[in-house]
Design a protein around this motif. Structure first.
Motif, PDB file in Angstrom:
ATOM      1  N   GLU A 106       0.829  -1.213   0.000  1.00  0.00           N
ATOM      2  CA  GLU A 106       0.000   0.000   0.000  1.00  0.00           C
ATOM      3  C   GLU A 106       0.865   1.265   0.000  1.00  0.00           C
ATOM      4  OE1 GLU A 106       0.244  -2.416   2.287  1.00  0.00           O
ATOM      5  OE2 GLU A 106      -0.886  -1.890   4.086  1.00  0.00           O
ATOM      6  N   PHE A 107       2.200   1.089   0.087  1.00  0.00           N
ATOM      7  CA  PHE A 107       3.093   2.246   0.156  1.00  0.00           C
ATOM      8  C   PHE A 107       3.696   2.551  -1.214  1.00  0.00           C
ATOM      9  CE2 PHE A 107       3.271   0.030   4.286  1.00  0.00           C
ATOM     10  CZ  PHE A 107       2.579   0.976   5.027  1.00  0.00           C
ATOM     11  N   SER A 108       4.087   3.797  -1.410  1.00  0.00           N
ATOM     12  CA  SER A 108       4.689   4.168  -2.695  1.00  0.00           C
ATOM     13  C   SER A 108       6.031   4.851  -2.440  1.00  0.00           C
ATOM     14  CB  SER A 108       3.740   5.098  -3.459  1.00  0.00           C
ATOM     15  OG  SER A 108       3.494   6.248  -2.690  1.00  0.00           O
ATOM     16  N   GLY A 109       6.753   5.110  -3.524  1.00  0.00           N
ATOM     17  CA  GLY A 109       7.994   5.878  -3.419  1.00  0.00           C
ATOM     18  C   GLY A 109       9.234   5.027  -3.156  1.00  0.00           C
ATOM     19  N   MET A 194     -10.997  -6.341   5.114  1.00  0.00           N
ATOM     20  CA  MET A 194     -11.846  -6.016   3.955  1.00  0.00           C
ATOM     21  C   MET A 194     -11.565  -4.622   3.387  1.00  0.00           C
ATOM     22  SD  MET A 194     -13.945  -8.349   2.844  1.00  0.00           S
ATOM     23  CE  MET A 194     -15.184  -7.420   1.958  1.00  0.00           C
ATOM     24  N   THR A 195     -11.074  -3.700   4.231  1.00  0.00           N
ATOM     25  CA  THR A 195     -10.856  -2.319   3.760  1.00  0.00           C
ATOM     26  C   THR A 195      -9.367  -2.003   3.539  1.00  0.00           C
ATOM     27  OG1 THR A 195     -10.874  -1.534   6.045  1.00  0.00           O
ATOM     28  CG2 THR A 195     -12.958  -1.389   4.835  1.00  0.00           C
ATOM     29  N   ARG A 196      -8.509  -3.034   3.599  1.00  0.00           N
ATOM     30  CA  ARG A 196      -7.059  -2.782   3.445  1.00  0.00           C
ATOM     31  C   ARG A 196      -6.756  -2.042   2.139  1.00  0.00           C
ATOM     32  NH1 ARG A 196      -2.579  -4.996   1.203  1.00  0.00           N
ATOM     33  NH2 ARG A 196      -3.664  -6.774   0.319  1.00  0.00           N
ATOM     34  N   LEU A 197      -7.471  -2.388   1.070  1.00  0.00           N
ATOM     35  CA  LEU A 197      -7.172  -1.779  -0.235  1.00  0.00           C
ATOM     36  C   LEU A 197      -7.650  -0.328  -0.346  1.00  0.00           C
ATOM     37  CD1 LEU A 197      -7.854  -4.791  -2.621  1.00  0.00           C
ATOM     38  CD2 LEU A 197      -5.642  -3.851  -1.942  1.00  0.00           C
ATOM     39  N   ASN A 201      -2.393   3.826  -3.102  1.00  0.00           N
ATOM     40  CA  ASN A 201      -1.780   5.031  -3.661  1.00  0.00           C
ATOM     41  C   ASN A 201      -2.850   5.763  -4.494  1.00  0.00           C
ATOM     42  OD1 ASN A 201      -0.456   6.746  -5.464  1.00  0.00           O
ATOM     43  ND2 ASN A 201       1.178   5.294  -5.951  1.00  0.00           N
ATOM     44  N   PRO A 202      -3.291   6.985  -4.073  1.00  0.00           N
ATOM     45  CA  PRO A 202      -4.429   7.644  -4.726  1.00  0.00           C
ATOM     46  C   PRO A 202      -4.213   7.901  -6.223  1.00  0.00           C
ATOM     47  CG  PRO A 202      -3.798   8.808  -2.727  1.00  0.00           C
ATOM     48  CD  PRO A 202      -2.750   7.768  -2.964  1.00  0.00           C
ATOM     49  N   GLU A 203      -2.975   8.218  -6.605  1.00  0.00           N
ATOM     50  CA  GLU A 203      -2.710   8.497  -8.029  1.00  0.00           C
ATOM     51  C   GLU A 203      -2.905   7.222  -8.853  1.00  0.00           C
ATOM     52  OE1 GLU A 203       1.369   9.484  -9.136  1.00  0.00           O
ATOM     53  OE2 GLU A 203       0.604  10.955 -10.559  1.00  0.00           O
ATOM     54  N   MET A 204      -2.383   6.109  -8.315  1.00  0.00           N
ATOM     55  CA  MET A 204      -2.501   4.842  -9.038  1.00  0.00           C
ATOM     56  C   MET A 204      -3.959   4.375  -9.060  1.00  0.00           C
ATOM     57  SD  MET A 204      -0.002   1.611  -8.693  1.00  0.00           S
ATOM     58  CE  MET A 204      -0.772   0.710  -7.388  1.00  0.00           C
ATOM     59  N   ALA A 205      -4.660   4.577  -7.926  1.00  0.00           N
ATOM     60  CA  ALA A 205      -6.069   4.182  -7.844  1.00  0.00           C
ATOM     61  C   ALA A 205      -6.886   4.903  -8.910  1.00  0.00           C
ATOM     62  CB  ALA A 205      -6.610   4.489  -6.449  1.00  0.00           C
ATOM     63  N   ALA A 206      -6.681   6.223  -9.037  1.00  0.00           N
ATOM     64  CA  ALA A 206      -7.436   7.011 -10.025  1.00  0.00           C
ATOM     65  C   ALA A 206      -7.108   6.542 -11.440  1.00  0.00           C
ATOM     66  CB  ALA A 206      -7.112   8.494  -9.854  1.00  0.00           C
ATOM     67  N   ASP A 207      -5.824   6.244 -11.709  1.00  0.00           N
ATOM     68  CA  ASP A 207      -5.429   5.733 -13.034  1.00  0.00           C
ATOM     69  C   ASP A 207      -6.128   4.408 -13.342  1.00  0.00           C
ATOM     70  OD1 ASP A 207      -3.792   7.807 -13.760  1.00  0.00           O
ATOM     71  OD2 ASP A 207      -1.899   6.760 -13.375  1.00  0.00           O
TER      72      ASP A 207
END
Ligand code: NAP
Length: 258
Positions: A106-109, A194-197, A201-207
């Motif tokens: 769930e982490f980025s960078g 159930m809510t882990r996802l 990463n909001p940018e990746m989610a929107a893509d």
């Protein structure tokens, strides 16, 4: 073999660290990171034999365009984007093999990247033409991952079902509970899992939603229909069969054994 990586985030950083540890001659192009063999300009990639593009989905086509100006025709390029069909709509001046590592957190960078990220993970290869995929297969195996072949279309449909739609459902479930203070207070491990996802990463989610809208919609319709059927016939034998099938899909360390 000289390898190049574009974008030192979670995926690119993990590839860079792992292949460096494996003894590869490796360079990276990064807009934020500095260090040994890390450059800010694409010209650092001109003598690479193999290049991994590890930037956000909505930037991949621009990066592919930029590469055209820099690398010779015999360079092999793969992108690691979570969607595969959109990169197959164009032709390229170099050898191109789209792929997608089925690994992440769930982490980025760069700070969250680590060389063991791909150990035991599937890495989907979606061939684009008749380019020899064996150099990519070797790199994937050297990173501890397992190559799996699929068409871009089948990949995107499957990714919607097992990744993008679950993320949307996790986000929706969490949003739906916002106005129920007691429910949020009582929520324990089931709700957490159930809510882990929802912590994506909001940018990746929107893509993912923008680029795979149709497949996600189809998955949701299928799930909606299955829920309706399940509720109408909430049968103990069938529930036992579901539980057994789900249990047998993963080993005791949580690894998918299918
Ligand atoms: P990330 O941690 O956010 O890293 C992306 C990197 O791309 C950034 O660190 C940055 O690298 C570069 N970048 C950011 N914005 C850019 C822009 N506008 N133009 C060019 N480069 C830019 O993301 P990630 O999770 O590594 O994802 C990278 C790719 O891998 C995506 O295409 C994603 O779909 C795919 N993927 C992700 C996962 C996952 O679970 N995270 C799994 C499989 C595949 P620099 O700072 O070095 O420039």
């Amino acid at each position: 073999m000289k390898v190049g990586v574009i974008g030192l985030g979670l995926i690119g950083g993990s590839i860079f660290k792992r292949l460096k540890a494996q003894g590869y001659d490796i360079v990276a192009v990064s807009s934020t990171q500095t260090g040994e063999n890390i450059f800010s300009d694409y010209s650092a990639l001109k003598d690479c034999n193999f290049i991994f593009i590890c930037t956000p989905i909505h930037t991949i086509l621009d990066v592919l365009d930029k590469l055209t100006e820099v690398i010779p025709a015999d360079t092999i390029v793969t992108d690691t984007a979570s969607l595969k069909e959109f990169v197959t709509k164009k032709s390229y001046s170099f050898k191109f093999i789209p792929s997608h590592p089925m690994a992440g957190t769930e982490f980025s960078g760069y700070k969250n990247s680590f060389p063991e990220l791909f150990d035991g993970a599937k890495w989907v290869i979606t061939p684009y033409d008749n380019t020899d995929t064996s150099p990519l297969e070797k790199l994937i195996k050297d990173m501890g991952a397992v190559p799996v072949y699929a068409s871009p279309k089948a990949h995107d449909k499957a990714a919607a079902m097992i990744s993008h739609t679950p993320m949307l459902i996790a986000q929706a479930l969490f949003v739906a509970s916002f106005d129920d203070d007691l429910a949020l207070k009582l929520a324990a491990s089931g709700f957490r899992d159930m809510t882990r996802l929802a912590v994506s990463n909001p940018e990746m989610a929107a893509d993912m939603i923008n680029f795979n809208y149709y497949n996600i919609e189809q998955s949701l319709l299928k799930i909606y229909s299955v829920i309706g059927d399940l509720l109408k016939n909430y049968d103990k034998d069938f529930l036992t069969e579901i539980a057994l099938k789900r249990k047998n899909m993963y080993d005791k360390n949580g690894k998918n054994i299918l």
